[in-house]
Design a protein around this motif. Structure first.
Motif, mmCIF file in Angstrom:
data_model
loop_
_atom_site.group_PDB
_atom_site.id
_atom_site.type_symbol
_atom_site.label_atom_id
_atom_site.label_comp_id
_atom_site.label_asym_id
_atom_site.label_seq_id
_atom_site.Cartn_x
_atom_site.Cartn_y
_atom_site.Cartn_z
ATOM 1 N N THR B 118 0.845 -1.192 0.000
ATOM 2 C CA THR B 118 0.000 0.000 0.000
ATOM 3 C C THR B 118 0.881 1.244 0.000
ATOM 4 O O THR B 118 2.051 1.190 0.403
ATOM 5 C CB THR B 118 -0.897 0.030 1.252
ATOM 6 O OG1 THR B 118 -0.080 -0.200 2.418
ATOM 7 C CG2 THR B 118 -1.964 -1.052 1.192
ATOM 8 N N ASP B 119 0.305 2.350 -0.453
ATOM 9 C CA ASP B 119 1.048 3.609 -0.393
ATOM 10 C C ASP B 119 0.740 4.320 0.925
ATOM 11 O O ASP B 119 0.052 3.774 1.805
ATOM 12 C CB ASP B 119 0.730 4.486 -1.617
ATOM 13 C CG ASP B 119 -0.723 4.948 -1.629
ATOM 14 O OD1 ASP B 119 -1.411 4.808 -0.596
ATOM 15 O OD2 ASP B 119 -1.171 5.442 -2.676
ATOM 16 N N ARG B 123 -3.599 3.068 -0.119
ATOM 17 C CA ARG B 123 -4.152 2.540 -1.377
ATOM 18 C C ARG B 123 -3.311 1.351 -1.845
ATOM 19 O O ARG B 123 -2.069 1.410 -1.854
ATOM 20 C CB ARG B 123 -4.144 3.616 -2.463
ATOM 21 C CG ARG B 123 -5.189 4.713 -2.262
ATOM 22 C CD ARG B 123 -5.140 5.699 -3.396
ATOM 23 N NE ARG B 123 -3.864 6.419 -3.390
ATOM 24 C CZ ARG B 123 -3.758 7.730 -3.136
ATOM 25 N NH1 ARG B 123 -4.835 8.467 -2.906
ATOM 26 N NH2 ARG B 123 -2.594 8.319 -3.145
ATOM 27 N N LEU B 125 -1.383 -1.202 -4.191
ATOM 28 C CA LEU B 125 -0.528 -0.944 -5.348
ATOM 29 C C LEU B 125 -0.512 -2.118 -6.318
ATOM 30 O O LEU B 125 0.279 -2.128 -7.274
ATOM 31 C CB LEU B 125 0.893 -0.616 -4.873
ATOM 32 C CG LEU B 125 0.973 0.674 -4.035
ATOM 33 C CD1 LEU B 125 2.393 0.882 -3.504
ATOM 34 C CD2 LEU B 125 0.540 1.886 -4.856
#
Lengths: 389, 389
Positions: B118-119, B123, B125
């Motif tokens: 995730t970022d 979110r 990836l």
């Protein structure tokens, strides 16, 4: 996170010109095969006296070789037992004629997987033995050494001495050729390889097998060696050579850099040390030899060779024994030496035993251990006086 | 001599639908990174009582997971601690509400290298974390568990219990959240990882790194897993889990076939057993998780987290401690437990200590050891009575 490539160019045959003797008739092995010719690479130190009574045979360990007391021709480092063998040392080359042979199956000039394969008539086949090299035993190694000792005109060795796998050879010498061994010094060894030791060897072999550069043992065809697999094998073996105390004293939990919470490799000093041990080892040692020699150690079971009774290996012996162990050695613990001494006692053999207090683990037999050196030197001088050397 | 190919197909993400809780705000780690969201996969057994006072948190070891007392969803084998956790067992699920979470960095549903990266905003990836997963510590694992325990509405755990790396988590729980831990049972563990233990882990990591199928950690891109490297890592670790006595009793030097002098693999039963351990392990465990979790263990040093003085970790604690070790455990020897007990004594903590006589090595904490089960069960019943459960 990718490991740097560790591949290395490899010549199909070794380039070092080792001192060797060739026995054209070859050697019949325990497994039924015959290697022909038999080549034994060896080194000597000191001078054989007129009645050939001052010869001491040194047997090397798994990753040792014949360069006992001189600069190693490949690594440029001192000989592996210079603290014990040399002028004025416990095995005094001013007084004794010291012989050491590269073991059968080794990779420093004796017949082994890295040497040129031969057919039944002894004709070279233009490629190394590799994994076609037959299975050898500790007894086969000793038979090859006996050929060398005969070749040198020595009917009786003043002493056969060695640590670890070298000690296994000492025991085999005493069992097979009792009249040729006046004194025997098996050090940090055992009369059989334990389940745990077999297991550690198997990890090393699995690591070599898992390396694609091993190429089924035919790595000379690719010009690459299985450096990563052999390095992992060396790393795990090296842990077993050291005691927990020695590792803690040498490295503890010291970090290499200031910052602990990074995900770099070699964060702890002990890791860097182990990786260094692994990577330097692959420059001097052949992976197929490692497979061959670890197997020979695993198979070693002197009692099984003598009807299941270890004492039978030494019945009627007149050899004098000096058994030594090291208190922190967990690879060949003192309990193994005690079992050996009990068998020697049961065979009414002349045996002295000492457990050296040391926190250096199995490696202690190679290191500066004054108590050990005094005890071994004293034993050897006593034997020499008895023989009149 | 070529090893059979051990490559296995691998889905980019796990397919088992684990029970999980998602914390959208994520978790700040010791290394400075934040993983967002934080996902904790867990299992519970038994029923939480009305005043939420009967919860026992079980912490799993390096290769364990949350499936403590039920059939494992991947292997189909019994839970890893069914001898200890269950109805009428020492941790009695008729009386206690047992919780176990997959550790942060693990591979059974909690946030870890095999889950989707995730970022910073959480979110997905579209690819696994792999080796981009940040370094985690034992303390980070415990922080993640604390979030779960809070989520379950449990203000104070009746007991936190675990062996090996699970024991490290127990100690971290007691040090970080003393008011949330009525009783703590660190078993077969230590307050830091020793140089020897770090060294063995490093061998395992080197074996994984050396496997070309590891592919720099991005093996999901190739559809292959580094099975051979992970298998070698498991083999060497497995030796350290057993005692020399256990290996000798289980296997001794027994050969698998009639003929000893062959050069086949798996000549000795112990070799076959180890290879089996290695090859079954790779079916259930993720190599990058293995790298992550072994690192977390290596970094664990509770004294260093508390000014270099272990007793400082427990000053003023009202937690009751039950420390247990096993006499033949050489990975986490009794001396480590004694050092822990000394520190607890120095902190004036309530501590009982028992060394269980066993020849089964480190693995004993997972096996049928009636004396251990009686002692642990008694400790837990005493704590429960004091709390009024």
């Amino acid at each position: 996170m990718l490991r740097p490539a560790m591949s290395q160019a490899v010549a199909p045959f070794p380039v070092v010109d080792h001192q060797r003797v060739v026995f054209p008739d070859g050697l019949a092995l325990d497994c039924g095969a015959v290697v022909r010719p038999l080549v034994v690479a060896y080194r000597t130190y000191g001078t054989l006296n007129a009645d050939r009574s001052n010869a001491v045979l040194v047997c090397h360990a798994l990753t040792g070789d014949q360069y006992v007391a001189e600069t190693h021709p490949v690594t440029g480092r001192p000989g592996w037992w210079e603290s014990v063998v040399g002028p004025g040392r416990p095995i005094d080359t001013d007084r004794f004629f010291v012989v050491c042979a590269n073991v059968l199956g080794g990779c420093m000039g004796s017949t082994g997987p890295r040497e040129e394969m031969t057919d039944a008539e002894g004709r070279g086949l233009g490629r190394p033995w590799g994994t076609d090299f037959p299975l050898v035993t500790i007894r086969d190694m000793v038979r090859a050494q006996k050929r060398l000792v005969d070749h040198l005109g020595i009917a009786r060795l003043l002493c056969v001495v060695g640590g670890s796998m070298g000690g296994m050879q000492v025991l085999e010498w005493a069992a097979e050729y009792p009249d040729a061994v006046f004194a025997a010094a098996p050090i940090a060894t055992a009369a059989h390889h334990s389940a745990q030791n077999i297991a550690f060897h198997e990890v090393g072999r699995a690591a070599i097998h898992a390396d694609p550069d091993w190429a089924g043992g035919r790595y000379w065809e690719t010009g690459r060696v299985p450096a990563q697999g052999l390095s992992v094998a060396r790393m795990v073996a090296h842990i077993t050579y050291l005691s927990e105390q020695a590792l803690t004293r040498k490295f503890g939990r010291r970090l290499r850099g200031a910052s602990a919470l990074t995900f770099l490799e070699d964060v702890f000093e002990v890791e860097s040390y182990l990786r260094h041990q692994g990577s330097t080892f692959v420059r001097r040692f052949d992976a197929n030899s490692y497979l061959t020699i670890t197997r020979a150690m695993d198979y070693f079971d002197l009692a099984a060779e003598h009807g299941g009774e270890l004492a039978n290996a030494f019945r009627g012996t007149r050899t004098r024994f000096f058994v030594a162990s090291f208190s922190s050695d967990w690879l060949f613990p003192t309990s193994e030496s005690r079992a050996l001494v009990r068998a020697l006692n049961a065979a009414a053999a002349n045996v002295s035993f000492v457990e050296i207090t040391s926190d250096k683990g199995h490696d202690a037999f190679l290191l500066d251990e004054p108590d050990f050196h005094r005890a071994l030197g004293g034993f050897l001088r006593g034997a020499a006086e008895r023989v009149g050397v």
